[in-house]
Scaffold this active site. Sequence first.
Site, PDB file in Angstrom:
ATOM      1  N   ASN A   1       0.871  -1.236  -0.088  1.00  0.00           N
ATOM      2  CA  ASN A   1       0.007  -0.153  -0.099  1.00  0.00           C
ATOM      3  C   ASN A   1       0.976   0.985  -0.055  1.00  0.00           C
ATOM      4  O   ASN A   1       2.215   1.061   0.035  1.00  0.00           O
ATOM      5  CB  ASN A   1      -0.877   0.153   1.133  1.00  0.00           C
TER       6      ASN A   1
ATOM      7  N   ASP B   1      -6.270  -9.843  -0.865  1.00  0.00           N
ATOM      8  CA  ASP B   1      -6.201 -11.267  -1.450  1.00  0.00           C
ATOM      9  C   ASP B   1      -6.977 -11.453  -2.641  1.00  0.00           C
ATOM     10  O   ASP B   1      -6.527 -11.938  -3.666  1.00  0.00           O
ATOM     11  CB  ASP B   1      -6.573 -12.260  -0.316  1.00  0.00           C
TER      12      ASP B   1
END
Length: 307
Positions: A187, A256
Site C-alpha cells: 500500500n 487477497d
Amino acid sequence: MENIKIVTLTISPSLDKSTHFTGLIAEQKIRCEKPRYDAGGGGINVSKAIAKLGGKSTCIFTSGGSSGEMLEELVANENLESIVIKTKNWTRENFIAFENTSKAQYRFGFPGNEFSENEKDEILQTIKELKTDYLVISGSLNEGLSTNFYQKIAEIAKEANIKVVVDTSGEALQKVLETGVYLIKPNIGELAKLIGVEHLELTEVEKAAKKLIQNKSAEIVVVSLGAEGAILVTNEETHLVKAPKVEKKSTVGAGDSMVGGMVWALSQNKTLKEVIQIGVCCGTAATMNEGTQLFKVEDVMRLLEEV
C-alpha cells in the site's frame, strides 16, 4: 510433480471464525450469533479468488491440530487442489465480529505458532519440487521464523524461472526485495517505508515505484490506494484505476481478492491495463460482502463495465 500454472503459499494460514452481536459492553457477556467458519490466510484466499474466476491453482499451506483438520476440510469444500504440510503445533485462529447497531467490524488476529527445523525444511523442499509459472507468497510469517524465510523461498523459485508474486509487509518484504521478484503489492504507506521516506503523496507514487523497479527489486509494482483504487507501474507502463463506488460491508480479504484477480489475469495473458482493472474490481467486490466470503463473480463483471 506435474506443472501447475499458479501455486499459492500460505505459511501462516488461519481458521477464521466470524459472527454478529449487538452491544459491546465491557465486563458483560456478549451474546453472539451462530459463527461462520472459513479457511483463511493470504495464499488460500488468493486460490479461492482464482477459483471464483474460473481458474485453477494449487495452494500449499501448513496445518496442525484440530483447527488444522477443520481448515483442511474447508479448503477441500472449496474444491481447491492443495499440498498440506503437517505441523506439530496447531493452526492459528482468527476472530471477526460485527456489531449490528453500529455496523462496526472488530478483527482479532493471532500469531502463527512456531515450526520445528524439520517443518521449515519440508516447506523449502516442497518449493524446490515445484513446477509452475507463478508462485504467490502471501501473508505473515509465523513466530520464530527469520525475516529472510520468504527471501529463501523466492531465491529457490527464481532459480527455477518461476515468477514470484509477493504480498507481505515489514522486514519480510524488505528482505524479498533484495532478491528481486516479479510483482509486489504494497500500500502507499508500505511503499514509503520501502524507499526510506515517511510519507508519499499520490503524485509521488509512480516515481517511488519506479525506483524499486530500477533497483531490480520487482518488475511490476502495484500500489494499493485503498478507496482510491490502485496504480500499476513497470518500466514501460503506468496504469491508475479508480475503485468503483460501492457500499462497503467488510474489508476482510479485499487485498487477497485483488492479488488473485491480478494473477489470474496474468495467467490468461491479459494486458497489464486489464490486469489492474480486474484486480481492483475483485478487491472492490470483496468489500461488498460480509465476513471472509471474498467476492461474487457477478459483482466483478458489473464493476468491470464501470471501470
